[in-house]
Design a protein around this motif. Structure first.
Motif, mmCIF file in Angstrom:
data_model
loop_
_atom_site.group_PDB
_atom_site.id
_atom_site.type_symbol
_atom_site.label_atom_id
_atom_site.label_comp_id
_atom_site.label_asym_id
_atom_site.label_seq_id
_atom_site.Cartn_x
_atom_site.Cartn_y
_atom_site.Cartn_z
ATOM 1 N N ALA A 40 0.818 -1.211 0.000
ATOM 2 C CA ALA A 40 0.000 0.000 0.000
ATOM 3 C C ALA A 40 0.854 1.265 0.000
ATOM 4 O O ALA A 40 0.550 2.244 -0.683
ATOM 5 N N GLU A 41 1.936 1.258 0.769
ATOM 6 C CA GLU A 41 2.782 2.454 0.905
ATOM 7 C C GLU A 41 3.696 2.666 -0.295
ATOM 8 O O GLU A 41 3.897 3.791 -0.746
ATOM 9 N N PHE A 42 4.268 1.581 -0.809
ATOM 10 C CA PHE A 42 5.314 1.711 -1.824
ATOM 11 C C PHE A 42 4.988 1.026 -3.150
ATOM 12 O O PHE A 42 5.805 1.040 -4.068
ATOM 13 N N GLY A 43 3.808 0.400 -3.238
ATOM 14 C CA GLY A 43 3.355 -0.140 -4.506
ATOM 15 C C GLY A 43 3.812 -1.542 -4.847
ATOM 16 O O GLY A 43 3.376 -2.118 -5.851
ATOM 17 N N ARG A 44 4.665 -2.124 -4.008
ATOM 18 C CA ARG A 44 5.189 -3.445 -4.310
ATOM 19 C C ARG A 44 5.919 -3.989 -3.083
ATOM 20 O O ARG A 44 6.106 -3.293 -2.081
ATOM 21 N N LEU A 45 6.377 -5.233 -3.177
ATOM 22 C CA LEU A 45 7.244 -5.822 -2.161
ATOM 23 C C LEU A 45 8.284 -6.668 -2.870
ATOM 24 O O LEU A 45 7.937 -7.505 -3.716
ATOM 25 N N ASP A 46 9.549 -6.451 -2.544
ATOM 26 C CA ASP A 46 10.636 -7.188 -3.176
ATOM 27 C C ASP A 46 11.452 -8.024 -2.193
ATOM 28 O O ASP A 46 12.017 -9.047 -2.581
ATOM 29 N N VAL A 47 11.543 -7.575 -0.949
ATOM 30 C CA VAL A 47 12.452 -8.199 0.007
ATOM 31 C C VAL A 47 11.775 -8.371 1.364
ATOM 32 O O VAL A 47 11.105 -7.457 1.849
ATOM 33 N N VAL A 48 11.990 -9.526 1.962
ATOM 34 C CA VAL A 48 11.600 -9.769 3.352
ATOM 35 C C VAL A 48 12.848 -10.141 4.135
ATOM 36 O O VAL A 48 13.581 -11.062 3.745
ATOM 37 N N VAL A 49 13.091 -9.427 5.214
ATOM 38 C CA VAL A 49 14.149 -9.792 6.146
ATOM 39 C C VAL A 49 13.475 -10.150 7.470
ATOM 40 O O VAL A 49 12.953 -9.287 8.168
ATOM 41 N N ASN A 50 13.471 -11.437 7.793
ATOM 42 C CA ASN A 50 12.913 -11.910 9.060
ATOM 43 C C ASN A 50 14.001 -11.878 10.123
ATOM 44 O O ASN A 50 14.978 -12.631 10.042
ATOM 45 N N ASN A 51 13.832 -11.004 11.101
ATOM 46 C CA ASN A 51 14.880 -10.801 12.095
ATOM 47 C C ASN A 51 14.349 -10.780 13.529
ATOM 48 O O ASN A 51 15.111 -10.964 14.471
ATOM 49 N N ALA A 52 13.053 -10.568 13.720
ATOM 50 C CA ALA A 52 12.492 -10.399 15.057
ATOM 51 C C ALA A 52 12.748 -11.625 15.935
ATOM 52 O O ALA A 52 12.652 -12.765 15.467
ATOM 53 N N GLY A 53 13.068 -11.378 17.202
ATOM 54 C CA GLY A 53 13.311 -12.487 18.112
ATOM 55 C C GLY A 53 13.279 -12.068 19.562
ATOM 56 O O GLY A 53 13.412 -10.884 19.888
ATOM 57 N N GLY A 113 6.858 -16.584 13.578
ATOM 58 C CA GLY A 113 7.013 -15.236 13.044
ATOM 59 C C GLY A 113 7.680 -15.230 11.681
ATOM 60 O O GLY A 113 7.297 -14.467 10.785
ATOM 61 N N HIS A 114 8.679 -16.086 11.507
ATOM 62 C CA HIS A 114 9.297 -16.232 10.183
ATOM 63 C C HIS A 114 8.300 -16.812 9.188
ATOM 64 O O HIS A 114 8.149 -16.319 8.061
ATOM 65 N N ALA A 115 7.631 -17.894 9.597
ATOM 66 C CA ALA A 115 6.723 -18.586 8.685
ATOM 67 C C ALA A 115 5.550 -17.710 8.275
ATOM 68 O O ALA A 115 5.111 -17.737 7.126
ATOM 69 N N ALA A 116 5.044 -16.912 9.209
ATOM 70 C CA ALA A 116 3.869 -16.090 8.921
ATOM 71 C C ALA A 116 4.174 -15.017 7.880
ATOM 72 O O ALA A 116 3.430 -14.846 6.904
ATOM 73 N N VAL A 117 5.256 -14.289 8.074
ATOM 74 C CA VAL A 117 5.622 -13.249 7.104
ATOM 75 C C VAL A 117 5.982 -13.886 5.768
ATOM 76 O O VAL A 117 5.588 -13.402 4.698
ATOM 77 N N LEU A 118 6.728 -14.976 5.823
ATOM 78 C CA LEU A 118 7.105 -15.679 4.597
ATOM 79 C C LEU A 118 5.865 -16.148 3.830
ATOM 80 O O LEU A 118 5.793 -16.011 2.598
ATOM 81 N N HIS A 119 4.888 -16.672 4.551
ATOM 82 C CA HIS A 119 3.657 -17.155 3.904
ATOM 83 C C HIS A 119 2.954 -16.045 3.129
ATOM 84 O O HIS A 119 2.609 -16.216 1.952
ATOM 85 N N HIS A 120 2.726 -14.917 3.778
ATOM 86 C CA HIS A 120 1.979 -13.847 3.127
ATOM 87 C C HIS A 120 2.780 -13.198 2.003
ATOM 88 O O HIS A 120 2.208 -12.818 0.967
ATOM 89 N N ALA A 121 4.092 -13.091 2.173
ATOM 90 C CA ALA A 121 4.924 -12.570 1.085
ATOM 91 C C ALA A 121 4.926 -13.539 -0.092
ATOM 92 O O ALA A 121 4.826 -13.130 -1.258
ATOM 93 N N ALA A 122 5.015 -14.842 0.199
ATOM 94 C CA ALA A 122 5.026 -15.844 -0.862
ATOM 95 C C ALA A 122 3.714 -15.829 -1.643
ATOM 96 O O ALA A 122 3.710 -15.956 -2.878
ATOM 97 N N ALA A 123 2.600 -15.675 -0.932
ATOM 98 C CA ALA A 123 1.304 -15.616 -1.606
ATOM 99 C C ALA A 123 1.234 -14.407 -2.529
ATOM 100 O O ALA A 123 0.707 -14.485 -3.650
ATOM 101 N N TYR A 124 1.775 -13.285 -2.081
ATOM 102 C CA TYR A 124 1.816 -12.073 -2.904
ATOM 103 C C TYR A 124 2.657 -12.301 -4.157
ATOM 104 O O TYR A 124 2.230 -11.990 -5.290
ATOM 105 N N TRP A 125 3.857 -12.857 -3.986
ATOM 106 C CA TRP A 125 4.740 -13.081 -5.132
ATOM 107 C C TRP A 125 4.166 -14.121 -6.089
ATOM 108 O O TRP A 125 4.302 -14.001 -7.312
ATOM 109 N N LYS A 126 3.536 -15.154 -5.567
ATOM 110 C CA LYS A 126 2.917 -16.168 -6.419
ATOM 111 C C LYS A 126 1.842 -15.534 -7.303
ATOM 112 O O LYS A 126 1.772 -15.805 -8.510
ATOM 113 N N ALA A 127 1.019 -14.694 -6.686
ATOM 114 C CA ALA A 127 -0.036 -14.023 -7.452
ATOM 115 C C ALA A 127 0.539 -13.136 -8.538
ATOM 116 O O ALA A 127 0.037 -13.093 -9.669
#
Length: 294
Positions: free
Chosen positions: A88-101, A126-140
């Motif tokens: 929504a903010e930047f029009g796309r998503l290219d990179v996910v860095v999962n770092n939270a712990g 937390g890794h799997a959740a962000v990865l899942h939604h990013a993967a669904a976006y990229w697949k689409a």
């Protein structure tokens, strides 16, 4: 020109420590960054919008592009909101860095269910959740005919891969799981133009300073002008490189600390013994004895 010009990245746990350094370097290299941080304590308790907001202020003051996000990525809903905000903010998503712990160290015999669940939730889920939604976006996007060049960088640890750390069964199990998740995701997402790698960093952070037996090592002072091998800023260049559009690496786990980068390999076959028929208990014992005492 920056190495990440035009790239849009979400970075979790980016309010402090290693994640903060990722966010600052990504922005300097031209990326637009969604700075995610719940702002909790070391143990995951509480919330504070300050850390994420402060990093965004640093980035924008230097002329970069960034927005804050304080969602809890240990929930499917929070992870989806993070991915949706980037688009929504930047029009796309290219990179996910999962770092939270977080850390809730305890020995196996005394660990409480809440200590186990909290660490597994923030790290592995937390890794799997962000990865899942990013993967669904990229697949689409890929299915719609777009040429995707996505990159995911997960954060594992030596504690779960090369140096089992007493008192960190929950943390080590989560980090080993993240390494396995990385390999599976790399195999699955390559068809959509997405690369998935992981790092196992060693640096001075509030979590490592709180780890029993390690705080004194990381707290050592460095003379002005000398190279600080434990500075969290040492980790970010590898992550930024893995996030570049043309980086060829996928399905890899890299250890990184100070001026050293190593490529790690997982379980490998050390010894083999075979039989032509069914095993007996005695025969198993005799064959394993041939290998000697581990």
């Amino acid at each position: 020109m920056g190495q990440l010009d035009g790239r849009v990245a979400v970075i979790t746990g980016a309010g402090r420590g290693i994640g903060r350094e990722h966010a600052l370097l990504f922005a300097r290299e031209g990326a637009s960054v969604v700075v995610n941080d719940l702002g909790s304590g070391n143990d995951g308790a509480g919330a504070d919008a300050g850390p994420a907001g402060q990093v965004v202020d640093e980035i924008t003051a230097a002329g970069g592009r960034a927005v804050a996000n304080t969602e809890n990525v240990a929930t499917w809903q929070g992870a989806k909101a993070l991915v949706d905000q980037a688009v929504a903010e930047f029009g796309r998503l290219d990179v996910v860095v999962n770092n939270a712990g977080i850390l809730r160290d305890a020995f196996v015999a005394g660990i409480e269910e809440s200590q186990w669940d909290a660490v597994i939730a923030v790290h592995l889920k937390g890794h799997a959740a962000v990865l899942h939604h990013a993967a669904a976006y990229w697949k689409a996007r890929s299915k719609a005919g777009e040429q995707v060049a996505g990159s995911v960088i997960n954060t594992a640890s030596a504690s779960g891969l090369t140096v089992p750390n007493a008192g960190q069964a929950n943390y080590g199990a989560a980090k080993a799981g993240i390494a396995a998740l990385t390999l599976v995701a790399a195999a699955e997402l390559e068809r959509y133009g997405v690369r998935v790698n992981a790092i196992a960093p060693i640096a001075r952070t509030r979590l490592t300073l709180a780890t029993p037996g390690m705080g004194a090592i990381f707290a050592q002072e460095v003379e002005e002008g000398e190279f600080d091998a434990f500075a969290p800023a040492n980790i970010a260049p590898l992550v930024a490189y893995l996030a570049t559009e043309k980086c060829p690496h996928t399905g890899q786990v890299f250890a990184v600390q100070g001026g050293c980068i190593q490529r790690l390999q997982g379980w490998t076959v050390a010894e083999t013994t075979e039989t032509d028929g069914p095993w007996t208990v005695s025969e198993v014992g005799a064959r394993l004895a041939e290998w000697g005492t581990p």
